[in-house]
Design a protein around this motif. Sequence first.
Motif, PDB file in Angstrom:
ATOM      1  N   GLY A  68       0.822  -1.208   0.000  1.00  0.00           N
ATOM      2  CA  GLY A  68       0.000   0.000   0.000  1.00  0.00           C
ATOM      3  C   GLY A  68       0.853   1.254   0.000  1.00  0.00           C
ATOM      4  O   GLY A  68       2.048   1.218  -0.294  1.00  0.00           O
ATOM      5  N   VAL A  69       0.239   2.370   0.339  1.00  0.00           N
ATOM      6  CA  VAL A  69       0.945   3.654   0.386  1.00  0.00           C
ATOM      7  C   VAL A  69       1.415   3.893   1.809  1.00  0.00           C
ATOM      8  O   VAL A  69       0.611   3.954   2.736  1.00  0.00           O
ATOM      9  N   ALA A  70       2.716   4.008   1.995  1.00  0.00           N
ATOM     10  CA  ALA A  70       3.305   4.281   3.312  1.00  0.00           C
ATOM     11  C   ALA A  70       4.489   5.209   3.101  1.00  0.00           C
ATOM     12  O   ALA A  70       5.461   4.832   2.441  1.00  0.00           O
ATOM     13  N   THR A  71       4.413   6.400   3.628  1.00  0.00           N
ATOM     14  CA  THR A  71       5.434   7.409   3.358  1.00  0.00           C
ATOM     15  C   THR A  71       6.228   7.757   4.613  1.00  0.00           C
ATOM     16  O   THR A  71       5.776   7.523   5.739  1.00  0.00           O
ATOM     17  N   VAL A  81       7.899  12.313  -3.094  1.00  0.00           N
ATOM     18  CA  VAL A  81       8.256  13.709  -2.819  1.00  0.00           C
ATOM     19  C   VAL A  81       7.824  14.636  -3.951  1.00  0.00           C
ATOM     20  O   VAL A  81       7.272  15.715  -3.708  1.00  0.00           O
ATOM     21  N   LEU A  82       8.059  14.218  -5.205  1.00  0.00           N
ATOM     22  CA  LEU A  82       7.822  15.118  -6.341  1.00  0.00           C
ATOM     23  C   LEU A  82       6.775  14.607  -7.322  1.00  0.00           C
ATOM     24  O   LEU A  82       6.532  15.241  -8.339  1.00  0.00           O
ATOM     25  N   SER A 110       0.194  12.999  -2.061  1.00  0.00           N
ATOM     26  CA  SER A 110      -0.721  13.556  -1.046  1.00  0.00           C
ATOM     27  C   SER A 110      -0.412  13.001   0.330  1.00  0.00           C
ATOM     28  O   SER A 110      -0.445  13.724   1.334  1.00  0.00           O
ATOM     29  N   ALA A 111      -0.077  11.692   0.392  1.00  0.00           N
ATOM     30  CA  ALA A 111       0.264  11.064   1.674  1.00  0.00           C
ATOM     31  C   ALA A 111       1.528  11.682   2.252  1.00  0.00           C
ATOM     32  O   ALA A 111       1.651  11.872   3.474  1.00  0.00           O
ATOM     33  N   PHE A 112       2.486  12.004   1.393  1.00  0.00           N
ATOM     34  CA  PHE A 112       3.739  12.622   1.845  1.00  0.00           C
ATOM     35  C   PHE A 112       3.441  13.993   2.478  1.00  0.00           C
ATOM     36  O   PHE A 112       3.992  14.325   3.542  1.00  0.00           O
TER      37      PHE A 112
END
Length: 585
Positions: A68-71, A81-82, A110-112
């Motif tokens: 998944g998404v984990a920042t 980041v970019l 967005s998560a970052f």
Amino acid sequence: MILQALCDYYKRKSDLPRLGFETKAIPFVIEINAAGHLVQIEDTRTIEGKKKIAHNFLVPQGEKKTSGVATNLLWDNAEYVLRACGTDKLAKMSMERRMKYRLRLREMHSAFIEQIKALPESVYEDTGLTAVLNFLVSDFKHMKANRKRLKADPLWLEILETNPVLTFRLNGDLELVCQRSAVRAVLEKVETDTEEITCSVSGEIDVFERLHTSIKGVWGAQSSGANIVSFNKAAFNSFGKEQGANAPVGKRVAFAYTTALNYLLSKESTQRIQVGDASTVFWSEKHTDLENTFADLFDEPPKDDPAKQTRAIEALFQAPQIGALSYDGGKTPFYVLGLAPNAARISVRFWQVGTVAEMYARIRWHFEDLEIDHASYEKSYLSLFRLLVATATQGKSENIPPNLAGEFMRAIFAGLPYPQTLLQAAVRRIRAEREVNYPRAALIKACLNRQARYSPSHEKEITVSLDDSNTNPGYRIGRLFAALEKIQEESSPSLNATIRDRFYGAASSTPVTVFANLMKLKNHHLAKLEEGRKRYFEKLIGQLMSDINDFPAHLSLADQGRFAIGYYHQRQAFFTKSESTTKGE
């Protein structure tokens, strides 16, 4: 015991990251001003040999990555980041997959940003954090200007294609934004909103750590890291507990042992060696000389300093005489840990604990047991790698028999007999390749001598050089086989293959099947020699046969090893005599 020893090492190493931080190699740093405008992209890499090596920075501890998404906080790869992605990567995707990927990029970015916004309001007063938010979240005109500056930077194309790790620095600062005092103050506070437990390692009350940081640097394990303490399936759980609750470890201890182990396993570490499939690390309770020289004793010496191992071993033998093992230093506990990959986990291949004095003694025994005659151009001492590849098919490290390295190391540091599989592997490789070389002979001698010390059979130990008093049938027949081969070589110098190439396997395992023919064949070869050499070989064969009543129908594995040593010793003796004769002339 392992985790506790690692925690103690972490406490000893004051330069290791403290709770909430980790060391990370970051190749590029985005430098911005207080208004959030891009100033430049700094390349932190330095050239070492043919590679570019990124500089290590102290950054907030990273999240455990999943599908998944984990920042991470204030640092991550270029996608997070970019929202950056190379055109080549997109070109290989179908239209549908490309659309999904773009949506995922937006979600990651967005998560970052949300991770930064989730910090306490007090941190927003920090100039560096405000600048980062201005860079990431700004009006269209501001964003367009930053994008233009990014694309104009010569490093931008490399960032797009390689997706490197990035972080931020405020223009004029030496430290990163994530290292600023306001950020550190937040991260160094231990969360108290999770369950408190009695830590199973320290015995102290601490906050429960559900997921332990991944361990990286174990050869063959997943590049993203693996775990020593892990419960990720229902079959591993007990009493309805999930994940880390099955072995409750406090947050402080979990951070300490993972940080210490990752430090020991890092590429820059001087306290790790690779032994077969086992990534081996070592340390002592307090600093000792053995901590500095251990790798030199066992590892392959560097090409630019081939005598490094020899110097280390000579110093090892001199240590008792020069007082290197004082009472305090000699009593210091020393630890050796071997790790190997096991799917998504790390398995412990071996774990050896002893005092520094005990380790010194056992390492000396190891090299004394390996000592055997060899050519003057060969190294006086053999590394573990050279010994193990001598037992592997085609001499390749990937063909070293599984678990052999771990069993070998365990025997060395426990002062026990070497594994029977090591003797089997060496004998088997000799029979397959029909070559008794220096490393194999040294291994077999060491294995047999250690077995003899622990065996009630009172078998005579094998000496460093030729032993005329050794009447063991395997040893004697091995010497005889070497003599018969030497006779054949001198009588027919142009032969492409000797009796060793044709008959070694049968001669070393079932002597009775071949020696009758070989003894007849030697008469034909002796007839071609000059009278002096003929008398010399007849006398030698007579001496050897005086202790051989009959050729055995079968030789045990140990006696097959003694056959190889007898053959090797006799060949070395022939070489030594011929060399001394040549020098005398």
